[in-house]
Design an enzyme around this catalytic site. Structure first.
Site, PDB file in Angstrom:
ATOM      1  N   ASP A  54     -15.985  54.950 103.173  1.00 36.73           N
ATOM      2  CA  ASP A  54     -16.350  53.632 102.653  1.00 36.73           C
ATOM      3  C   ASP A  54     -17.879  53.510 102.591  1.00 36.73           C
ATOM      4  O   ASP A  54     -18.544  53.543 103.633  1.00 36.73           O
ATOM      5  CB  ASP A  54     -15.764  52.546 103.565  1.00 36.73           C
ATOM      6  N   ASP A  55     -18.416  53.392 101.389  1.00 35.97           N
ATOM      7  CA  ASP A  55     -19.867  53.218 101.183  1.00 35.97           C
ATOM      8  C   ASP A  55     -20.674  54.476 101.524  1.00 35.97           C
ATOM      9  O   ASP A  55     -21.849  54.383 101.895  1.00 35.97           O
ATOM     10  CB  ASP A  55     -20.430  52.039 102.003  1.00 35.97           C
ATOM     11  N   CYS A  94     -15.856  47.764  96.892  1.00 39.21           N
ATOM     12  CA  CYS A  94     -14.640  48.252  97.557  1.00 39.21           C
ATOM     13  C   CYS A  94     -13.317  47.913  96.859  1.00 39.21           C
ATOM     14  O   CYS A  94     -12.553  48.806  96.510  1.00 39.21           O
ATOM     15  CB  CYS A  94     -14.574  47.710  98.984  1.00 39.21           C
ATOM     16  N   ARG A  98     -10.694  50.661  95.016  1.00 42.77           N
ATOM     17  CA  ARG A  98      -9.442  51.078  95.670  1.00 42.77           C
ATOM     18  C   ARG A  98      -8.228  50.818  94.784  1.00 42.77           C
ATOM     19  O   ARG A  98      -7.296  51.625  94.716  1.00 42.77           O
ATOM     20  CB  ARG A  98      -9.293  50.363  97.009  1.00 42.77           C
ATOM     21  N   LYS A 152      -8.726  51.229 106.048  1.00 44.39           N
ATOM     22  CA  LYS A 152      -9.042  49.971 105.351  1.00 44.39           C
ATOM     23  C   LYS A 152      -8.223  49.828 104.068  1.00 44.39           C
ATOM     24  O   LYS A 152      -8.172  50.747 103.257  1.00 44.39           O
ATOM     25  CB  LYS A 152     -10.534  49.950 105.035  1.00 44.39           C
ATOM     26  N   HIS A 154      -7.923  46.398 101.960  1.00 43.35           N
ATOM     27  CA  HIS A 154      -8.780  45.548 101.102  1.00 43.35           C
ATOM     28  C   HIS A 154      -8.203  45.255  99.727  1.00 43.35           C
ATOM     29  O   HIS A 154      -8.941  45.090  98.747  1.00 43.35           O
ATOM     30  CB  HIS A 154     -10.185  46.147 100.984  1.00 43.35           C
ATOM     31  N   SER A 178     -12.763  44.841 105.008  1.00 40.92           N
ATOM     32  CA  SER A 178     -13.946  45.519 105.533  1.00 40.92           C
ATOM     33  C   SER A 178     -14.194  45.023 106.949  1.00 40.92           C
ATOM     34  O   SER A 178     -13.819  43.897 107.296  1.00 40.92           O
ATOM     35  CB  SER A 178     -15.172  45.197 104.671  1.00 40.92           C
ATOM     36  N   HIS A 252     -19.141  51.989 106.265  1.00 40.46           N
ATOM     37  CA  HIS A 252     -19.401  50.572 105.952  1.00 40.46           C
ATOM     38  C   HIS A 252     -19.928  49.906 107.221  1.00 40.46           C
ATOM     39  O   HIS A 252     -19.466  50.191 108.322  1.00 40.46           O
ATOM     40  CB  HIS A 252     -18.081  49.921 105.525  1.00 40.46           C
ATOM     41  N   ASP A 304     -15.477  55.284  98.280  1.00 39.77           N
ATOM     42  CA  ASP A 304     -15.048  54.221  97.343  1.00 39.77           C
ATOM     43  C   ASP A 304     -16.175  53.706  96.455  1.00 39.77           C
ATOM     44  O   ASP A 304     -15.939  53.171  95.386  1.00 39.77           O
ATOM     45  CB  ASP A 304     -14.415  53.057  98.113  1.00 39.77           C
ATOM     46  N   ASN A 305     -17.408  53.823  96.902  1.00 39.00           N
ATOM     47  CA  ASN A 305     -18.573  53.392  96.108  1.00 39.00           C
ATOM     48  C   ASN A 305     -19.828  53.928  96.791  1.00 39.00           C
ATOM     49  O   ASN A 305     -19.768  54.482  97.892  1.00 39.00           O
ATOM     50  CB  ASN A 305     -18.635  51.852  95.962  1.00 39.00           C
ATOM     51  N   LYS A 325     -24.482  51.004  95.993  1.00 39.11           N
ATOM     52  CA  LYS A 325     -23.321  50.109  95.952  1.00 39.11           C
ATOM     53  C   LYS A 325     -23.643  48.815  95.192  1.00 39.11           C
ATOM     54  O   LYS A 325     -24.728  48.248  95.365  1.00 39.11           O
ATOM     55  CB  LYS A 325     -22.933  49.764  97.393  1.00 39.11           C
TER      56      LYS A 325
HETATM   57 MG    MG Z   1     -17.013  50.375  99.934  1.00 39.56          MG
END
Ligand code: MG
Length: 483
Positions: A54-55, A94, A98, A152, A154, A178, A252, A304-305, A325
């Site tokens: 994540d991130d 996010c 996803r 996660k 989300h 998150s 994240h 994811d980003n 991001k």
């Molecule tokens: Mg993310």
């Protein structure tokens, strides 16, 4: 009947039913096993494991050039498999990213794109990933795969109607949102940006299935516990095909690492957290090797980003790519990506083919022998020609959405920006939107950092990209916004 007696009787009943079930299973195996097993083993579709950070930014792994973060397990995964240089996600934040990965559809089609005002789903939103959407898990469940989501989610606004268990996952263990979305009352303003986090600032709920099993969840042991769940799932399902969607909570913010990793990386806490994720990937691959499943399992790692740059030292790095991001510059959507399947994917290959997280849907279904849905538009393609080295990649465009607006489009090596903006505003660097007419044009092979506008020199390329946009819009029916 007294309560203990009633309980004993229930236990006995359950035990005898279980015994009868075992006998039936044994009988079935004895009668059919010898004949059926070899055929079943030969035709057994592969397991599929998707590991999502994540991130995590394009420049945050050793094998993508980070000078001080140590990622020996991911580096080994890349050396034994395939490393992508031009892999994209379908959104720069996010929730939509996803939704796209799991459904193979641009989030604008499922109502999960968000808007500039509301970019991800929040804890009190009424919507969620619509149940009409088909996730990889649901499609593979129909092919008798065991399915699990760890980490996660989300994709549910808080009603619980769009949790993983409603979307084809047999089981779920993780956080719904998150880790910065469930603050405790004592949470001080600006807490996510602080490296020195007090666990008492957070009140995240940890779910098993649809039940909260711990709140506040111990955030420092999450990666360790997610990993133990993943290894257990692999062991428990070694005899049947499985799909594991392992979506890490980190890196994240707020950042937490377990005792073993805390204070060990030269990159500081962010490095500690990424190095623990790297350890986790190593554990998953080791479990597959130990259970002799490696040669029948596709493992795909990505994020994811891009990195959350306004988080300063608590955010990652997009390396040589611009922004991070939240932005549709390359740093927002271009990600590290590694595919691993010993014996099927040639080791040590770096591919420059265009690929996208949207493609994991078609790829997974095709490998599992599940039919692709024909009643909806799919935006992904099958990655098999790239993965198995038997043809050119099937993708030549990438759409860069920010919320429900198309900001940029890549075709081949060329990328045109219709609007640009930084990911987030920060002190001294406020959020600024700039429309471009004519669009900005960059040649990403020669200029990956998007520094030199070539629009004047190549009007024919811009015209071609504009035709792609028109084609895309003609074939676009936005879904009902879910948040
Ligand atoms: Mg993310």
């Amino acid at each position: 009947m007294s309560r203990p007696a009633e309980r004993n009787s229930r236990v006995m009943r359950f035990a005898s039913q279980a015994f009868v079930r075992s006998l039936c299973a044994l009988g079935f195996s004895l009668i059919f096993g010898v004949l059926v097993s070899p055929v079943a083993a030969a035709t057994r579709p592969p397991n599929i494991v998707i590991i999502l950070a994540d991130d995590l930014g394009y420049g945050d792994l050793g094998c993508y050039g980070h000078p001080t973060i140590r990622t020996p397990n991911l580096d080994r995964m890349a050396a034994e498999g395939m490393r992508f240089t031009d892999f994209y996600v379908a959104a720069c934040v996010c929730t939509p990213s996803r939704a796209a990965l799991l459904t193979g559809r641009l989030p604008i089609r499922s109502g999960m794109a968000g808007t500039e005002k509301r970019r991800v789903i929040f804890t009190k939103d009424p919507g969620g990933l619509p149940l009409e959407e088909i996730t990889i898990a649901r499609a593979l469940q129909s092919k008798a795969y065991a399915t699990m989501c760890i980490g996660k989610w989300h994709l549910d606004g808080g009603t619980g109607k769009s949790l993983p268990t409603r979307h084809g996952f047999d089981s779920y263990f993780g956080l719904r949102w998150s880790n910065d979305m469930e603050p405790a009352e004592r949470n001080p303003p600006g807490a996510p940006r602080s490296l020195d986090q007090d666990p008492k600032w957070w009140n995240c709920a940890l779910l098993r299935g649809e039940k909260i099993i711990e709140q506040p969840a111990d955030l420092s042991t999450l990666t360790k516990r997610y990993t133990a769940e993943a290894v257990q799932f692999i062991r428990a399902n070694k005899k049947k095909p499985f799909f594991l969607y392992f979506a890490h909570t980190y890196p994240h913010v707020p950042l937490f690492a377990s005792e073993k990793f805390k204070g060990t990386s030269r990159r500081g806490l962010f490095g500690d957290v990424v190095e623990e994720l790297d350890w986790s990937v190593g554990q998953v691959l080791e479990a597959l090797r130990k259970e002799k499943l490696a040669e029948n399992t596709l493992v795909f790692f990505t994020s994811d980003n891009g990195p959350w740059l306004v988080e300063e030292l608590a955010g990652g790095s997009a390396g040589l790519l611009k922004e991070g991001k939240g932005s549709t510059w390359e740093g927002g959507l271009r990600e590290p990506a590694i595919a691993w399947w010993p014996g099927k994917i040639k080791p040590g290959v770096t591919t420059h083919e265009l690929a996208c997280s949207l493609d994991l849907f078609s790829t997974s279904l095709t490998l599992a022998g599940a039919p692709l849905p024909t009643d909806r538009v799919l935006d992904g393609v099958d990655l098999s020609p790239i993965l198995f080295g038997n043809g050119k990649g099937l993708r030549d465009t990438v759409f860069y959405y920010r919320g429900d607006e198309l900001f940029a489009l890549r075709k081949g090596p060329w990328k045109a920006h219709f609007t640009t903006a930084n990911g987030y505003g920060s002190p001294g660097n406020p959020l600024k939107f700039e429309p471009h007419d004519p669009p900005l044009l960059f040649q990403l092979d020669t200029d990956p950092s998007e520094r030199f506008d070539m629009a004047k020199e190549h009007p024919e390329v811009l015209a071609d990209i504009q035709r792609e946009v028109a084609k895309h819009r003609a074939n676009l029916t936005p879904g009902k916004p879910q948040y």
